[in-house]
Design a protein around this motif. Sequence first.
Motif, PDB file in Angstrom:
ATOM      1  N   PHE A 284     -44.018   7.657   0.534  1.00 20.49           N
ATOM      2  CA  PHE A 284     -42.565   7.706   0.431  1.00 20.49           C
ATOM      3  C   PHE A 284     -42.033   6.295   0.638  1.00 20.49           C
ATOM      4  CE2 PHE A 284     -43.583  12.044   1.177  1.00 20.49           C
ATOM      5  CZ  PHE A 284     -42.538  12.794   0.676  1.00 20.49           C
ATOM      6  N   CYS A 285     -41.390   5.755  -0.394  1.00 21.74           N
ATOM      7  CA  CYS A 285     -40.913   4.376  -0.310  1.00 21.74           C
ATOM      8  C   CYS A 285     -39.962   4.074  -1.461  1.00 21.74           C
ATOM      9  CB  CYS A 285     -42.088   3.401  -0.373  1.00 21.74           C
ATOM     10  SG  CYS A 285     -42.943   3.382  -1.967  1.00 21.74           S
ATOM     11  N   ASN A 286     -39.307   2.941  -1.343  1.00 20.50           N
ATOM     12  CA  ASN A 286     -38.619   2.366  -2.493  1.00 20.50           C
ATOM     13  C   ASN A 286     -39.630   1.392  -3.086  1.00 20.50           C
ATOM     14  OD1 ASN A 286     -37.217   0.544  -4.179  1.00 20.50           O
ATOM     15  ND2 ASN A 286     -35.292   1.095  -3.202  1.00 20.50           N
ATOM     16  N   LYS A 287     -40.237   1.784  -4.188  1.00 16.30           N
ATOM     17  CA  LYS A 287     -41.349   0.996  -4.735  1.00 16.30           C
ATOM     18  C   LYS A 287     -40.931  -0.397  -5.185  1.00 16.30           C
ATOM     19  CE  LYS A 287     -40.909   3.253  -9.185  1.00 16.30           C
ATOM     20  NZ  LYS A 287     -41.520   4.157 -10.138  1.00 16.30           N
ATOM     21  N   ASN A 288     -39.645  -0.617  -5.364  1.00 12.62           N
ATOM     22  CA  ASN A 288     -39.164  -1.929  -5.796  1.00 12.62           C
ATOM     23  C   ASN A 288     -39.108  -2.951  -4.667  1.00 12.62           C
ATOM     24  OD1 ASN A 288     -38.723  -0.942  -8.453  1.00 12.62           O
ATOM     25  ND2 ASN A 288     -36.820  -0.024  -7.739  1.00 12.62           N
ATOM     26  N   ILE A 289     -39.149  -2.473  -3.419  1.00 11.04           N
ATOM     27  CA  ILE A 289     -39.038  -3.404  -2.289  1.00 11.04           C
ATOM     28  C   ILE A 289     -40.199  -3.312  -1.303  1.00 11.04           C
ATOM     29  CG2 ILE A 289     -36.520  -3.529  -2.414  1.00 11.04           C
ATOM     30  CD1 ILE A 289     -36.397  -1.565  -0.081  1.00 11.04           C
ATOM     31  N   THR A 290     -41.082  -2.334  -1.496  1.00 12.33           N
ATOM     32  CA  THR A 290     -42.215  -2.155  -0.581  1.00 12.33           C
ATOM     33  C   THR A 290     -43.213  -3.293  -0.767  1.00 12.33           C
ATOM     34  OG1 THR A 290     -41.914   0.232  -0.567  1.00 12.33           O
ATOM     35  CG2 THR A 290     -44.085  -0.576   0.063  1.00 12.33           C
ATOM     36  N   ASP A 291     -43.767  -3.761   0.338  1.00 12.38           N
ATOM     37  CA  ASP A 291     -44.745  -4.842   0.332  1.00 12.38           C
ATOM     38  C   ASP A 291     -45.891  -4.515  -0.634  1.00 12.38           C
ATOM     39  OD1 ASP A 291     -47.391  -6.099   1.549  1.00 12.38           O
ATOM     40  OD2 ASP A 291     -45.706  -7.302   2.277  1.00 12.38           O
ATOM     41  N   ASN A 292     -46.282  -5.508  -1.437  1.00 16.48           N
ATOM     42  CA  ASN A 292     -47.328  -5.307  -2.438  1.00 16.48           C
ATOM     43  C   ASN A 292     -48.661  -4.889  -1.836  1.00 16.48           C
ATOM     44  OD1 ASN A 292     -45.841  -5.751  -4.787  1.00 16.48           O
ATOM     45  ND2 ASN A 292     -46.076  -7.956  -4.631  1.00 16.48           N
ATOM     46  N   LEU A 293     -48.977  -5.364  -0.647  1.00 17.74           N
ATOM     47  CA  LEU A 293     -50.230  -4.962  -0.024  1.00 17.74           C
ATOM     48  C   LEU A 293     -50.247  -3.454   0.222  1.00 17.74           C
ATOM     49  CD1 LEU A 293     -52.360  -6.850   2.418  1.00 17.74           C
ATOM     50  CD2 LEU A 293     -51.965  -4.445   2.845  1.00 17.74           C
TER      51      LEU A 293
END
Length: 147
Positions: free
Chosen positions: A100-109
């Motif tokens: 569950f996240c905002n995939k546009n701002i979640t850390d790439n790692l």
Amino acid sequence: MELNPIVKTSLIKIDFIKSYDIDLIFSDDNNLLDNPVSNHIDLNVHHLGGKRILIDKRQDELYKILLDTGMDVIRTEDYICSPYPKDCALNCFRIGEYLFCNKNITDNLILNEFRDYKIAHINQGYSKCSTLLLDEKTFITDDTTIY
């Protein structure tokens, strides 16, 4: 000298938690975050599972403490900082087969680490702030967009 009531209450809570043989680890405030959230651990640290932890690269003291406890500590490439949404890169959660996240701002790692998970995209970035994980299949939230 009489302690400030807030400090006194905090010390009572800390003593209560320690009475259950729970070790507490404190992080430094992140002075790149706005003051009301500068000490929010869910903005500065993300547990990747097992002994792996992703932390904001400014958390030097916490980095050393976690290494000393045997954790595999990874630092973020970018600073976690205000304004929103830059402060939310680590603020996501996993349950079952979902991230569950905002995939546009979640850390790439995090996105790479959990690439086999289904993404439950949430427009706002504070997905972990408004949830309580109960087990591998259950969480509580008061956020209708997460629900």
